[in-house]
Design an enzyme around this catalytic site. Structure first.
Site, PDB file in Angstrom:
ATOM      1  N   TYR A 156       0.830  -1.215   0.000  1.00  0.00           N
ATOM      2  CA  TYR A 156       0.000   0.000   0.000  1.00  0.00           C
ATOM      3  C   TYR A 156       0.861   1.260   0.000  1.00  0.00           C
ATOM      4  O   TYR A 156       0.643   2.174  -0.813  1.00  0.00           O
ATOM      5  CB  TYR A 156      -0.931  -0.021   1.218  1.00  0.00           C
ATOM      6  CG  TYR A 156      -1.631   1.299   1.476  1.00  0.00           C
ATOM      7  CD1 TYR A 156      -2.519   1.833   0.538  1.00  0.00           C
ATOM      8  CD2 TYR A 156      -1.404   2.010   2.654  1.00  0.00           C
ATOM      9  CE1 TYR A 156      -3.158   3.046   0.784  1.00  0.00           C
ATOM     10  CE2 TYR A 156      -2.043   3.213   2.901  1.00  0.00           C
ATOM     11  CZ  TYR A 156      -2.910   3.728   1.955  1.00  0.00           C
ATOM     12  OH  TYR A 156      -3.539   4.933   2.186  1.00  0.00           O
TER      13      TYR A 156
HETATM   14  N1  NAP Z   1      -8.137   6.216   6.448  1.00  0.00           N
HETATM   15  C1  NAP Z   1      -6.838   6.348   6.673  1.00  0.00           C
HETATM   16  O1  NAP Z   1      -6.338   6.026   7.758  1.00  0.00           O
HETATM   17  C2  NAP Z   1      -5.951   6.930   5.594  1.00  0.00           C
HETATM   18  C3  NAP Z   1      -4.630   7.274   5.924  1.00  0.00           C
HETATM   19  C4  NAP Z   1      -3.809   7.795   4.937  1.00  0.00           C
HETATM   20  C5  NAP Z   1      -4.288   7.948   3.649  1.00  0.00           C
HETATM   21  N2  NAP Z   1      -5.565   7.606   3.343  1.00  0.00           N
HETATM   22  C6  NAP Z   1      -6.021   7.777   1.975  1.00  0.00           C
HETATM   23  O2  NAP Z   1      -7.170   8.598   1.994  1.00  0.00           O
HETATM   24  C7  NAP Z   1      -8.079   8.198   0.953  1.00  0.00           C
HETATM   25  C8  NAP Z   1      -9.441   7.866   1.534  1.00  0.00           C
HETATM   26  O3  NAP Z   1      -9.311   6.858   2.530  1.00  0.00           O
HETATM   27  P1  NAP Z   1     -10.601   6.349   3.351  1.00  0.00           P
HETATM   28  O4  NAP Z   1     -10.090   5.622   4.524  1.00  0.00           O
HETATM   29  O5  NAP Z   1     -11.544   7.465   3.509  1.00  0.00           O
HETATM   30  O6  NAP Z   1     -11.196   5.283   2.312  1.00  0.00           O
HETATM   31  P2  NAP Z   1     -12.537   4.392   2.389  1.00  0.00           P
HETATM   32  O7  NAP Z   1     -13.368   4.773   3.563  1.00  0.00           O
HETATM   33  O8  NAP Z   1     -12.097   2.968   2.259  1.00  0.00           O
HETATM   34  O9  NAP Z   1     -13.272   4.834   1.059  1.00  0.00           O
HETATM   35  C9  NAP Z   1     -12.613   4.654  -0.153  1.00  0.00           C
HETATM   36  C10 NAP Z   1     -13.532   5.002  -1.276  1.00  0.00           C
HETATM   37  O10 NAP Z   1     -12.819   4.729  -2.488  1.00  0.00           O
HETATM   38  C11 NAP Z   1     -13.727   4.213  -3.411  1.00  0.00           C
HETATM   39  N3  NAP Z   1     -13.070   3.380  -4.418  1.00  0.00           N
HETATM   40  C12 NAP Z   1     -12.298   2.284  -4.230  1.00  0.00           C
HETATM   41  N4  NAP Z   1     -11.920   1.792  -5.415  1.00  0.00           N
HETATM   42  C13 NAP Z   1     -12.473   2.584  -6.368  1.00  0.00           C
HETATM   43  C14 NAP Z   1     -12.463   2.587  -7.779  1.00  0.00           C
HETATM   44  N5  NAP Z   1     -11.790   1.633  -8.462  1.00  0.00           N
HETATM   45  N6  NAP Z   1     -13.133   3.552  -8.439  1.00  0.00           N
HETATM   46  C15 NAP Z   1     -13.823   4.511  -7.764  1.00  0.00           C
HETATM   47  N7  NAP Z   1     -13.881   4.559  -6.417  1.00  0.00           N
HETATM   48  C16 NAP Z   1     -13.215   3.604  -5.736  1.00  0.00           C
HETATM   49  C17 NAP Z   1     -14.740   3.398  -2.617  1.00  0.00           C
HETATM   50  O11 NAP Z   1     -15.947   3.453  -3.363  1.00  0.00           O
HETATM   51  P3  NAP Z   1     -17.243   2.519  -3.148  1.00  0.00           P
HETATM   52  O12 NAP Z   1     -17.514   2.506  -1.670  1.00  0.00           O
HETATM   53  O13 NAP Z   1     -18.301   3.200  -3.932  1.00  0.00           O
HETATM   54  O14 NAP Z   1     -16.919   1.159  -3.661  1.00  0.00           O
HETATM   55  C18 NAP Z   1     -14.795   4.161  -1.293  1.00  0.00           C
HETATM   56  O15 NAP Z   1     -15.905   5.028  -1.251  1.00  0.00           O
HETATM   57  C19 NAP Z   1      -7.404   7.033   0.243  1.00  0.00           C
HETATM   58  O16 NAP Z   1      -6.668   7.518  -0.860  1.00  0.00           O
HETATM   59  C20 NAP Z   1      -6.462   6.492   1.304  1.00  0.00           C
HETATM   60  O17 NAP Z   1      -5.394   5.779   0.741  1.00  0.00           O
HETATM   61  C21 NAP Z   1      -6.412   7.089   4.287  1.00  0.00           C
END
Ligand code: NAP
Length: 250
Positions: A156
Protein backbone atom coordinates in the site's frame (compact mmCIF):
# COMPACT_ATOMS: atom_id res chain seq x y z
CA UNK A 1 -19.64 32.50 4.14
CA UNK A 2 -16.22 32.44 2.46
CA UNK A 3 -16.61 30.84 -1.00
CA UNK A 4 -13.19 30.88 -2.70
CA UNK A 5 -14.24 28.08 -5.07
CA UNK A 6 -17.28 29.84 -6.55
CA UNK A 7 -17.84 28.89 -10.23
CA UNK A 8 -15.37 26.04 -10.03
CA UNK A 9 -16.16 22.42 -10.91
CA UNK A 10 -14.68 19.60 -8.85
CA UNK A 11 -14.55 15.84 -9.18
CA UNK A 12 -13.79 13.93 -5.99
CA UNK A 13 -13.17 10.22 -6.63
CA UNK A 14 -14.37 7.67 -4.08
CA UNK A 15 -16.44 10.33 -2.33
CA UNK A 16 -19.36 8.19 -1.11
CA UNK A 17 -17.77 7.84 2.30
CA UNK A 18 -14.72 8.54 4.46
CA UNK A 19 -12.16 11.21 3.61
CA UNK A 20 -13.56 11.65 0.08
CA UNK A 21 -16.99 12.53 1.48
CA UNK A 22 -15.39 15.01 3.90
CA UNK A 23 -13.47 16.67 1.08
CA UNK A 24 -16.49 16.77 -1.29
CA UNK A 25 -18.60 18.43 1.40
CA UNK A 26 -15.92 21.03 2.19
CA UNK A 27 -15.32 21.89 -1.50
CA UNK A 28 -19.07 22.38 -1.98
CA UNK A 29 -19.30 24.58 1.14
CA UNK A 30 -16.50 26.67 -0.38
CA UNK A 31 -18.64 27.23 -3.48
CA UNK A 32 -17.55 24.50 -5.92
CA UNK A 33 -20.00 22.42 -7.94
CA UNK A 34 -19.01 18.90 -6.92
CA UNK A 35 -19.21 15.56 -8.70
CA UNK A 36 -19.33 12.84 -6.06
CA UNK A 37 -17.75 9.83 -7.73
CA UNK A 38 -18.32 6.33 -6.41
CA UNK A 39 -17.68 2.76 -7.54
CA UNK A 40 -20.37 0.68 -5.83
CA UNK A 41 -21.80 2.64 -2.89
CA UNK A 42 -24.79 4.36 -4.54
CA UNK A 43 -26.48 4.90 -1.16
CA UNK A 44 -23.42 6.62 0.30
CA UNK A 45 -22.98 8.82 -2.78
CA UNK A 46 -26.65 9.85 -2.72
CA UNK A 47 -26.32 10.65 1.00
CA UNK A 48 -23.32 12.94 0.34
CA UNK A 49 -25.15 14.69 -2.53
CA UNK A 50 -28.22 15.23 -0.31
CA UNK A 51 -26.05 16.61 2.48
CA UNK A 52 -24.43 19.08 0.08
CA UNK A 53 -27.66 20.23 -1.54
CA UNK A 54 -29.43 20.53 1.84
CA UNK A 55 -26.67 22.97 2.83
CA UNK A 56 -27.31 25.03 -0.33
CA UNK A 57 -24.50 23.53 -2.44
CA UNK A 58 -24.49 21.89 -5.86
CA UNK A 59 -23.56 18.24 -6.36
CA UNK A 60 -24.10 15.24 -8.59
CA UNK A 61 -23.29 11.56 -8.01
CA UNK A 62 -21.59 9.71 -10.89
CA UNK A 63 -20.58 6.04 -10.86
CA UNK A 64 -17.20 5.20 -12.38
CA UNK A 65 -14.41 2.76 -11.65
CA UNK A 66 -11.23 4.84 -11.79
CA UNK A 67 -9.25 1.79 -12.98
CA UNK A 68 -11.08 1.89 -16.33
CA UNK A 69 -10.34 4.50 -18.96
CA UNK A 70 -13.86 4.27 -20.41
CA UNK A 71 -15.39 4.86 -16.97
CA UNK A 72 -13.13 7.88 -16.38
CA UNK A 73 -14.26 9.28 -19.75
CA UNK A 74 -17.89 8.86 -18.69
CA UNK A 75 -17.13 10.56 -15.35
CA UNK A 76 -15.55 13.61 -16.98
CA UNK A 77 -18.24 13.80 -19.68
CA UNK A 78 -20.99 13.79 -17.04
CA UNK A 79 -19.20 16.45 -14.99
CA UNK A 80 -18.60 18.68 -18.02
CA UNK A 81 -22.18 18.28 -19.26
CA UNK A 82 -23.62 19.24 -15.87
CA UNK A 83 -21.14 21.88 -14.74
CA UNK A 84 -18.56 22.75 -17.45
CA UNK A 85 -14.78 22.17 -17.48
CA UNK A 86 -13.43 20.27 -14.50
CA UNK A 87 -10.85 22.51 -12.83
CA UNK A 88 -10.51 20.74 -9.48
CA UNK A 89 -9.71 17.02 -9.31
CA UNK A 90 -9.28 15.19 -6.01
CA UNK A 91 -7.90 11.67 -6.44
CA UNK A 92 -9.15 10.10 -3.24
CA UNK A 93 -10.33 6.65 -4.41
CA UNK A 94 -7.99 3.97 -3.15
CA UNK A 95 -7.87 0.51 -1.69
CA UNK A 96 -5.66 -0.56 1.16
CA UNK A 97 -4.90 -3.75 3.03
CA UNK A 98 -2.17 -4.52 5.51
CA UNK A 99 -0.18 -7.67 6.18
CA UNK A 100 3.33 -9.08 6.17
CA UNK A 101 5.45 -8.84 3.04
CA UNK A 102 5.39 -12.63 2.70
CA UNK A 103 1.58 -12.67 2.41
CA UNK A 104 1.18 -10.19 -0.46
CA UNK A 105 -0.46 -11.84 -3.49
CA UNK A 106 -0.47 -10.85 -7.15
CA UNK A 107 -4.21 -10.13 -6.83
CA UNK A 108 -3.46 -7.73 -3.95
CA UNK A 109 -0.82 -6.08 -6.08
CA UNK A 110 -3.08 -5.69 -9.14
CA UNK A 111 -5.98 -4.28 -7.12
CA UNK A 112 -3.93 -1.72 -5.21
CA UNK A 113 -1.61 -0.59 -7.99
CA UNK A 114 -4.48 -0.38 -10.50
CA UNK A 115 -6.69 1.67 -8.21
CA UNK A 116 -4.17 3.80 -6.36
CA UNK A 117 -1.68 4.57 -9.13
CA UNK A 118 -3.31 3.78 -12.49
CA UNK A 119 -6.62 5.35 -11.40
CA UNK A 120 -4.75 8.51 -10.43
CA UNK A 121 -2.85 8.61 -13.73
CA UNK A 122 -6.04 8.08 -15.76
CA UNK A 123 -7.96 10.89 -14.07
CA UNK A 124 -5.01 13.30 -14.28
CA UNK A 125 -4.81 12.53 -18.00
CA UNK A 126 -8.54 13.19 -18.38
CA UNK A 127 -8.29 16.54 -16.60
CA UNK A 128 -5.33 17.56 -18.76
CA UNK A 129 -7.09 16.41 -21.95
CA UNK A 130 -9.65 19.22 -21.61
CA UNK A 131 -8.61 21.85 -24.14
CA UNK A 132 -10.94 24.53 -22.75
CA UNK A 133 -9.42 24.50 -19.28
CA UNK A 134 -8.14 27.58 -17.47
CA UNK A 135 -6.19 27.36 -14.23
CA UNK A 136 -6.78 24.11 -12.37
CA UNK A 137 -5.80 22.16 -9.28
CA UNK A 138 -5.20 18.45 -8.89
CA UNK A 139 -4.99 17.02 -5.37
CA UNK A 140 -3.87 13.42 -4.90
CA UNK A 141 -4.36 11.55 -1.65
CA UNK A 142 -1.11 10.08 -0.40
CA UNK A 143 -0.36 8.83 3.15
CA UNK A 144 1.95 9.88 5.97
CA UNK A 145 3.13 6.27 5.76
CA UNK A 146 5.31 7.31 2.82
CA UNK A 147 7.50 9.01 5.45
CA UNK A 148 6.99 6.76 8.50
CA UNK A 149 7.13 3.42 6.61
CA UNK A 150 4.95 1.45 9.05
CA UNK A 151 5.23 -2.34 9.32
CA UNK A 152 2.90 -4.48 7.18
CA UNK A 153 2.24 -1.80 4.59
CA UNK A 154 4.87 -2.56 1.92
CA UNK A 155 2.41 -2.78 -0.97
CA UNK A 156 0.00 0.00 0.00
CA UNK A 157 2.65 2.54 0.98
CA UNK A 158 4.63 1.70 -2.16
CA UNK A 159 1.57 2.56 -4.28
CA UNK A 160 1.29 5.89 -2.45
CA UNK A 161 5.02 6.60 -2.82
CA UNK A 162 4.41 6.11 -6.55
CA UNK A 163 1.51 8.59 -6.29
CA UNK A 164 3.90 11.07 -4.65
CA UNK A 165 6.34 10.73 -7.55
CA UNK A 166 3.57 11.06 -10.13
CA UNK A 167 2.37 14.18 -8.30
CA UNK A 168 5.78 15.87 -8.38
CA UNK A 169 6.38 15.03 -12.03
CA UNK A 170 2.86 15.98 -13.18
CA UNK A 171 3.30 19.30 -11.34
CA UNK A 172 6.30 20.08 -13.56
CA UNK A 173 4.69 18.85 -16.78
CA UNK A 174 1.38 20.69 -16.24
CA UNK A 175 2.71 23.91 -14.71
CA UNK A 176 3.02 25.68 -18.10
CA UNK A 177 -0.76 25.30 -18.47
CA UNK A 178 -1.50 26.72 -15.01
CA UNK A 179 -2.47 23.32 -13.63
CA UNK A 180 -1.14 22.88 -10.10
CA UNK A 181 -0.63 19.35 -8.74
CA UNK A 182 -0.21 18.62 -5.04
CA UNK A 183 -0.83 15.77 -2.63
CA UNK A 184 -2.26 15.53 0.88
CA UNK A 185 -0.61 12.95 3.12
CA UNK A 186 -3.08 11.99 5.88
CA UNK A 187 -2.26 10.23 9.12
CA UNK A 188 -4.10 7.08 10.11
CA UNK A 189 -7.75 8.16 10.31
CA UNK A 190 -11.12 6.96 11.54
CA UNK A 191 -13.02 6.27 8.30
CA UNK A 192 -15.48 3.73 6.93
CA UNK A 193 -12.53 1.92 5.38
CA UNK A 194 -10.44 1.62 8.56
CA UNK A 195 -13.58 0.66 10.54
CA UNK A 196 -14.52 -2.02 8.01
CA UNK A 197 -11.09 -3.62 8.36
CA UNK A 198 -11.45 -3.78 12.17
CA UNK A 199 -8.61 -1.33 12.73
CA UNK A 200 -10.48 1.17 14.89
CA UNK A 201 -10.32 0.11 18.54
CA UNK A 202 -7.59 -2.48 17.86
CA UNK A 203 -4.12 -2.49 19.44
CA UNK A 204 -2.77 -1.29 16.07
CA UNK A 205 -4.93 1.84 16.34
CA UNK A 206 -3.57 2.49 19.85
CA UNK A 207 -0.03 2.17 18.49
CA UNK A 208 -0.91 4.55 15.62
CA UNK A 209 -2.28 7.16 18.03
CA UNK A 210 0.89 6.91 20.12
CA UNK A 211 2.81 7.76 16.94
CA UNK A 212 0.73 10.90 16.19
CA UNK A 213 2.10 13.95 18.08
CA UNK A 214 -1.32 15.65 18.25
CA UNK A 215 -2.56 12.53 20.03
CA UNK A 216 -5.59 11.29 18.07
CA UNK A 217 -6.58 9.67 14.78
CA UNK A 218 -7.54 11.92 11.87
CA UNK A 219 -11.19 12.30 10.85
CA UNK A 220 -12.72 12.94 7.39
CA UNK A 221 -13.45 16.52 8.48
CA UNK A 222 -9.74 17.21 9.08
CA UNK A 223 -8.90 17.04 5.35
CA UNK A 224 -11.62 19.18 3.78
CA UNK A 225 -10.09 22.54 4.75
CA UNK A 226 -6.69 21.39 3.48
CA UNK A 227 -8.18 20.44 0.11
CA UNK A 228 -10.08 23.75 -0.07
CA UNK A 229 -6.80 25.60 0.52
CA UNK A 230 -4.92 23.64 -2.17
CA UNK A 231 -7.77 24.16 -4.67
CA UNK A 232 -8.15 27.86 -3.95
CA UNK A 233 -6.34 30.98 -5.19
CA UNK A 234 -4.68 31.17 -1.75
CA UNK A 235 -2.47 28.28 -2.94
CA UNK A 236 -1.68 29.87 -6.33
CA UNK A 237 2.08 29.57 -5.68
CA UNK A 238 1.91 26.00 -4.33
CA UNK A 239 2.55 23.15 -6.73
CA UNK A 240 4.54 19.94 -6.54
CA UNK A 241 4.07 19.75 -2.78
CA UNK A 242 3.19 16.82 -0.52
CA UNK A 243 1.30 18.46 2.32
CA UNK A 244 1.38 16.35 5.49
CA UNK A 245 -2.00 16.78 7.21
CA UNK A 246 -1.19 14.16 9.78
CA UNK A 247 -1.21 15.59 13.29
CA UNK A 248 2.57 15.62 13.02
CA UNK A 249 2.87 11.91 12.10
CA UNK A 250 5.83 11.19 9.79
N1 NAP B 1 -8.14 6.22 6.45
C1 NAP B 1 -6.84 6.35 6.67
O1 NAP B 1 -6.34 6.03 7.76
C2 NAP B 1 -5.95 6.93 5.59
C3 NAP B 1 -4.63 7.27 5.92
C4 NAP B 1 -3.81 7.79 4.94
C5 NAP B 1 -4.29 7.95 3.65
N2 NAP B 1 -5.57 7.61 3.34
C6 NAP B 1 -6.02 7.78 1.97
O2 NAP B 1 -7.17 8.60 1.99
C7 NAP B 1 -8.08 8.20 0.95
C8 NAP B 1 -9.44 7.87 1.53
O3 NAP B 1 -9.31 6.86 2.53
P1 NAP B 1 -10.60 6.35 3.35
O4 NAP B 1 -10.09 5.62 4.52
O5 NAP B 1 -11.54 7.46 3.51
O6 NAP B 1 -11.20 5.28 2.31
P2 NAP B 1 -12.54 4.39 2.39
O7 NAP B 1 -13.37 4.77 3.56
O8 NAP B 1 -12.10 2.97 2.26
O9 NAP B 1 -13.27 4.83 1.06
C9 NAP B 1 -12.61 4.65 -0.15
C10 NAP B 1 -13.53 5.00 -1.28
O10 NAP B 1 -12.82 4.73 -2.49
C11 NAP B 1 -13.73 4.21 -3.41
N3 NAP B 1 -13.07 3.38 -4.42
C12 NAP B 1 -12.30 2.28 -4.23
N4 NAP B 1 -11.92 1.79 -5.41
C13 NAP B 1 -12.47 2.58 -6.37
C14 NAP B 1 -12.46 2.59 -7.78
N5 NAP B 1 -11.79 1.63 -8.46
N6 NAP B 1 -13.13 3.55 -8.44
C15 NAP B 1 -13.82 4.51 -7.76
N7 NAP B 1 -13.88 4.56 -6.42
C16 NAP B 1 -13.21 3.60 -5.74
C17 NAP B 1 -14.74 3.40 -2.62
O11 NAP B 1 -15.95 3.45 -3.36
P3 NAP B 1 -17.24 2.52 -3.15
O12 NAP B 1 -17.51 2.51 -1.67
O13 NAP B 1 -18.30 3.20 -3.93
O14 NAP B 1 -16.92 1.16 -3.66
C18 NAP B 1 -14.80 4.16 -1.29
O15 NAP B 1 -15.90 5.03 -1.25
C19 NAP B 1 -7.40 7.03 0.24
O16 NAP B 1 -6.67 7.52 -0.86
C20 NAP B 1 -6.46 6.49 1.30
O17 NAP B 1 -5.39 5.78 0.74
C21 NAP B 1 -6.41 7.09 4.29
Amino acid sequence: MDTPLQNRTAIVTGAAKGIGAGIATALAAAGARVVVNYRSDTTGADRVVKQITAAGGTALAVAADVRRRDDVAVLFAAARKAFGPVDILVNNAAVYAFGPLTAITEDDYREQIDTNLWGTLLTMQALAAQDDLGEASIINLSTAGTASHPLYSALYVATKSAVNSATLIAAKELAPRGIRVNAIAPSVSDTDGTRAMGFIGSPMADAAIADIPLGRLGTPDDYGPVAVFLASPAARWVTGDILFASGGQR
